[in-house]
Design an enzyme around this catalytic site. Structure first.
Site, short mmCIF file in Angstrom:
data_model
loop_
_atom_site.label_atom_id
_atom_site.label_comp_id
_atom_site.label_asym_id
_atom_site.label_seq_id
_atom_site.Cartn_x
_atom_site.Cartn_y
_atom_site.Cartn_z
N HIS A 220 29.11 41.41 41.35
CA HIS A 220 29.43 42.84 41.22
C HIS A 220 29.85 43.32 42.62
O HIS A 220 30.83 42.84 43.17
CB HIS A 220 28.20 43.54 40.64
CG HIS A 220 28.37 44.98 40.24
ND1 HIS A 220 29.58 45.63 40.21
CD2 HIS A 220 27.46 45.91 39.85
CE1 HIS A 220 29.41 46.88 39.81
NE2 HIS A 220 28.13 47.08 39.59
N HIS A 259 38.08 39.71 36.20
CA HIS A 259 37.37 40.93 35.79
C HIS A 259 37.01 40.85 34.33
O HIS A 259 37.78 40.30 33.53
CB HIS A 259 38.24 42.18 36.05
CG HIS A 259 37.43 43.41 36.13
ND1 HIS A 259 37.05 44.12 35.01
CD2 HIS A 259 36.87 44.04 37.19
CE1 HIS A 259 36.31 45.14 35.40
NE2 HIS A 259 36.18 45.11 36.71
N ASP A 310 37.66 44.43 44.69
CA ASP A 310 36.98 43.95 45.89
C ASP A 310 37.88 43.12 46.81
O ASP A 310 37.55 42.91 47.97
CB ASP A 310 35.74 43.14 45.50
CG ASP A 310 34.64 44.05 44.98
OD1 ASP A 310 34.48 45.14 45.55
OD2 ASP A 310 33.96 43.68 44.01
N1 CMC Z 1 37.63 32.41 40.47
C1 CMC Z 1 37.84 31.31 39.73
N2 CMC Z 1 37.69 31.27 38.40
C2 CMC Z 1 37.32 32.41 37.78
C3 CMC Z 1 37.08 33.59 38.49
C4 CMC Z 1 37.25 33.55 39.89
N3 CMC Z 1 37.03 34.64 40.61
N4 CMC Z 1 36.74 34.55 37.63
C5 CMC Z 1 36.73 34.01 36.42
N5 CMC Z 1 37.09 32.71 36.52
C6 CMC Z 1 37.22 31.77 35.42
C7 CMC Z 1 35.86 31.17 35.06
O1 CMC Z 1 35.58 30.00 35.79
C8 CMC Z 1 36.03 30.91 33.61
O2 CMC Z 1 36.81 29.74 33.44
P1 CMC Z 1 36.43 28.64 32.33
O3 CMC Z 1 36.56 29.39 31.04
O4 CMC Z 1 37.43 27.59 32.58
O5 CMC Z 1 35.02 28.26 32.65
C9 CMC Z 1 36.87 32.08 33.13
O6 CMC Z 1 37.62 32.49 34.26
C10 CMC Z 1 36.05 33.22 32.56
O7 CMC Z 1 35.02 33.56 33.49
P2 CMC Z 1 33.69 34.38 33.10
O8 CMC Z 1 32.74 34.32 34.26
O9 CMC Z 1 33.19 33.98 31.76
O10 CMC Z 1 34.30 35.81 32.91
P3 CMC Z 1 33.55 37.15 33.14
O11 CMC Z 1 34.19 38.14 32.27
O12 CMC Z 1 32.07 37.00 33.01
O13 CMC Z 1 33.92 37.32 34.68
C11 CMC Z 1 33.56 38.15 36.80
C12 CMC Z 1 33.96 38.46 35.36
C13 CMC Z 1 33.94 39.37 37.64
C14 CMC Z 1 32.06 37.90 36.87
C15 CMC Z 1 34.33 36.91 37.32
O14 CMC Z 1 35.72 37.09 37.21
C16 CMC Z 1 33.93 36.52 38.72
O15 CMC Z 1 32.91 35.84 38.92
N6 CMC Z 1 34.72 36.96 39.77
C17 CMC Z 1 34.37 36.72 41.13
C18 CMC Z 1 33.37 37.79 41.59
C19 CMC Z 1 34.02 39.14 41.76
O16 CMC Z 1 35.10 39.25 42.30
N7 CMC Z 1 33.32 40.18 41.29
C20 CMC Z 1 33.79 41.55 41.40
C21 CMC Z 1 34.11 42.11 40.06
S1 CMC Z 1 35.02 43.63 40.10
C22 CMC Z 1 34.12 44.76 40.99
C23 CMC Z 1 32.73 44.96 40.58
O17 CMC Z 1 32.40 45.04 39.40
O18 CMC Z 1 31.92 45.10 41.46
#
Ligand code: CMC
Length: 374
Positions: A220, A259, A310
């Site tokens: 987050h 996201h 971010d």
């Molecule tokens: N880098 C590499 N792969 C990614 C990333 C990333 N940043 N984000 C998602 N993926 C891939 C993930 O590995 C997965 O692939 P697979 O299906 O092959 O395993 C797929 O995309 C779906 O990921 P998920 O974790 O199930 O998706 P989610 O909806 O839970 O993810 C998230 C949302 C924000 C947690 C994730 O994109 C992430 O971890 N991003 C990096 C952390 C980040 O930048 N967070 C800030 C979010 S926005 C501001 C806020 O809310 O504070």
């Protein structure tokens, strides 16, 4: 009982009039106004008024809010004494979380959960949080905190309290725009935490403490710091390709990308990318923008995921002189407005938030007395 959805993805847990996100079109709207219009034309204080009151202020109303914020910025002596007692090695988000929890004990209306008192506490917390962040930053460097100034707005005043210098107006405006962009964002994890806490009729400070604790995580609000740490580790534009290709091959997450809701570019990232370019050029630090652009090219091509709020926040805050581990506290200095607006919305039409868990453990086991267990 309804079906379990991991991470509550797509589950609607509240009706809200605060912000609208269209994850397909890449739109963010606060109370009817598009984020790009607000970032261009308004100020953080104006957005705070809008989110708290449901409409843009008149000039007199805006002046009054600014006055209220200025009057409430200074910390009670007891709270400052608590900040002084923190180890200088504490993570700034841990210091902020503890200080906001402690602030309740100095607030004359701490236990009053009426809407009127909660509105006043929303202003007080918004005023105090930047002072807490700047004071802890100075204390851990062995310097005395600097008193807030009544003649500066939230963003300029923060930079002043951190450095002791009245900031360049363009830099203050950049931080002000950053604060506008992050002020609210639907049912994100920290806002949900604040609403769950409020749903029990616990007080505003308890709700905001829950929210800060939740924002801290790297999935987050903690992502902005992690994104900057990555830029620093890469160090030079010509090192980007090797780093990112290796990271993706090792299935590491690239912080600041992806996201839960946006399936296209986060509209805040569009504004922040432009700000990053302008500020990096102005401050003679274009390499941070160049590194960021190249990372973006690679990650969007290879993974089809886009920068979130971010990613470009990282280079923006860095060139504004904010220490890297204060990036997430900066997020809190803005999101306090959204959190408190959600607390007020929850209070105005409250019902305890109490979902269910699907039990997947065993049933009907036979109890074995302790001496007979193998
Ligand atoms: N880098 C590499 N792969 C990614 C990333 C990333 N940043 N984000 C998602 N993926 C891939 C993930 O590995 C997965 O692939 P697979 O299906 O092959 O395993 C797929 O995309 C779906 O990921 P998920 O974790 O199930 O998706 P989610 O909806 O839970 O993810 C998230 C949302 C924000 C947690 C994730 O994109 C992430 O971890 N991003 C990096 C952390 C980040 O930048 N967070 C800030 C979010 S926005 C501001 C806020 O809310 O504070």
């Amino acid at each position: 009982m309804s079906t379990f959805i991991k991470g509550l993805e797509g589950v609607v847990v509240a009706q809200s009039q605060l912000s609208y996100i269209d994850g397909q079109a890449g739109q963010l709207i606060y109370r009817g106004y598009h984020i790009h219009d607000l970032a261009t034309h308004s100020s953080f204080e104006e957005v705070a008024y809008l989110l708290w009151n449901g409409r843009l202020p008149t000039r007199a109303e805006l002046d009054d809010l600014k006055h209220q914020l200025a009057l409430n910025r200074q910390l009670p002596n007891g709270l400052l004494a608590i900040l002084r007692s923190f180890p200088t090695t504490a993570a700034p988000m841990a210091a902020l979380r503890t200080a906001v929890s402690a602030a309740a004990m100095f607030d004359p209306e701490a236990e009053d959960v009426s809407l009127e008192a909660s509105r006043r506490k929303a202003i007080r917390l918004t005023a105090q949080i930047p002072t807490i962040v700047a004071a802890y930053e100075r204390l851990r460097r062995g310097e005395e905190p600097i008193l807030p100034r009544e003649d500066l707005d939230q963003a300029a005043n923060y930079l002043y309290m951190q450095t002791g210098q009245v900031p360049d107006p363009e830099n203050a405006r950049a931080l002000d725009r950053y604060f506008i962009l992050l002020a609210d964002h639907g049912m994100n994890a920290s806002t949900f935490a604040a609403r769950v806490t409020t749903g029990t009729l616990a007080d505003m400070h308890s709700a905001i403490t829950s929210a800060i604790a939740t924002l801290k995580g790297p999935l987050h609000g903690g992502a902005n710091q992690k994104a900057m740490e990555m830029l620093l580790e890469i160090g030079q534009p010509d090192k980007v390709d090797d780093y990112i290709k290796r990271a993706l091959a090792e299935k590491r997450r690239i912080m600041g990308f992806g996201h839960r809701v946006y399936k296209t570019e986060d509209p805040r990232a569009t504004v922040l990318r432009r700000m990053s370019k302008e500020l990096c050029e102005k401050m003679g630090a274009t390499k941070w923008y160049e590194i960021s652009r190249r990372i973006e090219e690679l990650v969007t091509t290879e993974k089809k995921i886009y920068p979130n709020v971010d990613f470009y926040s990282a280079s923006v805050l860095y060139v504004l002189g904010i220490p890297v581990d204060l990036f997430t506290p900066m997020f809190a200095c803005s999101r306090i407005v959204g959190w408190t607006a959600h607390v007020l919305e929850q209070l105005a039409d409250n019902r305890l938030i109490r979902p269910r868990a699907e039990y997947v453990g065993p049933k009907d086991l036979t109890y074995v007395p302790i001496d007979e267990r193998g």
